[in-house]
Design an enzyme around this catalytic site. Structure first.
Site, short mmCIF file in Angstrom:
data_model
loop_
_atom_site.label_atom_id
_atom_site.label_comp_id
_atom_site.label_asym_id
_atom_site.label_seq_id
_atom_site.Cartn_x
_atom_site.Cartn_y
_atom_site.Cartn_z
N LYS A 191 -0.76 8.53 3.25
CA LYS A 191 0.66 8.17 3.12
C LYS A 191 1.54 9.39 3.41
O LYS A 191 1.22 10.51 2.97
CB LYS A 191 0.91 7.64 1.70
CG LYS A 191 2.30 7.12 1.43
CD LYS A 191 2.35 6.55 0.00
CE LYS A 191 3.73 6.05 -0.39
NZ LYS A 191 3.74 5.53 -1.78
N SER B 126 5.53 1.02 -2.27
CA SER B 126 5.93 1.86 -1.17
C SER B 126 4.78 2.28 -0.26
O SER B 126 5.01 2.77 0.85
CB SER B 126 6.64 3.11 -1.70
OG SER B 126 5.75 3.92 -2.47
N SER C 255 3.45 0.84 -6.57
CA SER C 255 3.45 1.20 -5.14
C SER C 255 2.07 1.25 -4.51
O SER C 255 1.96 1.31 -3.29
CB SER C 255 4.15 2.55 -4.94
OG SER C 255 5.54 2.40 -5.11
#
Length: 468
Positions: A76, A156, A180
């Site tokens: 990420k 996210s 997330s």
């Protein structure tokens, strides 16, 4: 090839039945074929094939570093990788990449994993605005759900979940403050482990709160995510599910969650009962003061956490106030939604900041007491709930408000695991398991749930591809 388990791939790499170069090439081919639609990968590491070649040379001489040696991993893009991206989805961090790897990336490299690239995310970890769009960032655009690209991948850690679901890599790292990791995993049909904060070091991660943030793995199968976490922590986790006849599960129907998610959780409960487990209903209500204290603490923790991180980045804004001002000058950043959370955090008084530690302690203790009481009062080993409702259709407005089961374990600082459980039409729905404070205690129950309840389908974006 990209759809095999990590354990299978590791065995093939060690036996020379497969090379890391072949595996990485297959992942890069899948990214080229699918990512123009899914938009999960924000940047590809140009050194990936060189990393794979080094792994192949180690395997050829019997010097494998770990079960992850030669395995491609996507990361990420709020987790620093030296010289590569490091944007948190914001154009303000897109100029000069980080100079150093985050500690967790350094551990991946030490284990021989191939850093394949960086994944898109909800910008700033979905902490810029209460009206943000999940899976969207000004740098990476809108990530889409591989099972139906007209629908959201949540966030996210949207890119990490979508990339794994589409077979772009066997493993990905994401982060979570509240939901997330588990929520994008649930709606994309993959597994995710959200460890307790502190299980993996967050140094070199663009933070929301260094108190509540956590790094965790995503994979098609829970056993692969657990293997990744075991390598990164150096603590092997149990792989065998607990005996079905000894398991007692508390099923929590989250008030206000989508009916089809609740129905999926009920079907999962029936499958567990068929396997010999006892499943009983559990009622939980989250006290408003616990939620308010948790958010107030988060808002107070954000500016100092972020500014400590920014101090280690060249050519980056130094303060939250500078970020707010720069966003106001950038029509792209604020084109779809604002930055009211940033502004709320920046406006806190010295008194607000001084009260934050007590608010955090109070909220965390309330959440832990609530979990402990639910387990004890119902005589259950673990709590289970739908992770969230299925993904919503992407449109031009803010995302709908959607209930999840992630907030209670997030506020408690407890581990949470989401595994695939079923579908609503073409859209996956996950179930989450949490309650025990120790991940090694929680994992066998989640493995059992995945074994009994896990349902998988080939994502729509892959159905017309010649897969290998």
């Amino acid at each position: 090839m990209t759809d095999r388990s990590v354990a299978e791939l590791a065995q093939l790499l060690r036996s020379r039945g497969l090379t890391s170069t072949e595996l990485v090439t297959a992942c890069l081919d899948r990214i080229s074929a699918v990512d123009p639609v899914v938009r999960a990968v924000l940047a590809v590491d140009d050194t990936a094939l060189a990393q794979a070649g080094a792994a192949d040379r180690r395997h050829a001489t019997g010097r494998s570093l770990s079960p992850l040696d030669g395995i491609p991993v996507l990361v990420k893009d709020n987790i620093d990788t030296a010289g590569l991206a490091g944007t948190a989805g914001s154009r303000l961090l897109a100029g000069t990449p980080p100079d150093r790897d985050a500690e967790v990336v350094a551990r991946l490299r030490a284990a021989g994993a191939v850093i394949l690239g960086k994944t898109n995310l909800t910008e700033w970890g979905n902490f810029r605005s209460t009206g943000s769009i999940e899976g969207w960032s000004a740098v990476g655009g809108q990530t889409r759900n591989p099972h139906d690209p007209e629908h959201s991948p949540w966030g996210s850690s949207a890119g990490s979940a979508a990339a794994v679901a589409a077979g772009m890599a066997p493993l990905a790292l994401g982060t979570e403050t509240d939901g997330s990791l588990v929520c994008p995993a649930g709606v994309c049909g993959v597994a995710a482990i959200k460890p307790a904060p502190g299980t993996l070091p967050v140094a070199g991660v663009v933070p929301i709160s260094t108190v509540q943030d956590s790094i965790g793995p995503l994979a098609a199968r829970l056993e692969d995510a657990a293997l990744c976490l075991a390598v990164l922590t150096g603590h092997p986790l149990p792989a065998a599910p607990a005996p079905p006849e000894s398991v007692r599960v508390g099923l929590w129907h989250v008030k206000g969650m989508a009916p089809d998610a609740q129905e999926t959780a009920e079907r999962a409960a029936e499958r567990l009962r068929d396997a010999g487990a006892v499943v009983v209903p559990v009622e939980l209500a989250l006290p408003r003061d616990m939620l308010v204290d948790g958010l107030d603490a988060l808002c107070a923790e954000f500016p100092p956490s972020l500014e400590r991180y920014l101090g280690g980045r060249r050519d980056a804004p130094a303060t939250l106030d500078e970020i707010i001002a720069a966003n106001r000058r950038d029509p792209v950043e604020l084109a779809l939604f604002g930055q009211d959370l940033f502004e709320r955090c920046a406006a806190l008084t010295d008194e607000d900041r001084a009260l934050a530690p007590d608010r955090r302690r109070r909220s965390r203790q309330q959440a832990r007491d609530l979990l402990a009481k639910a387990l004890a009062d119902h005589g259950v080993d673990v709590l289970m709930a739908a992770t969230s409702g299925p993904a919503w259709r992407i449109d031009d407005g803010p995302d709908p408000f959607t209930r999840t089961s992630s907030t209670l374990p997030a506020l408690a600082g407890r581990p949470n695991i989401s595994v695939p459980a079923g579908f609503s039409g073409e859209l996956p729905v996950g179930i989450s398991l949490f309650g025990p404070p120790d991940l090694a205690e929680l994992l066998p129950y989640a493995l059992l749930a995945e074994r009994c309840c896990g349902e998988r389908r080939t994502p729509a974006v892959l159905r017309d591809l010649p897969l290998r």
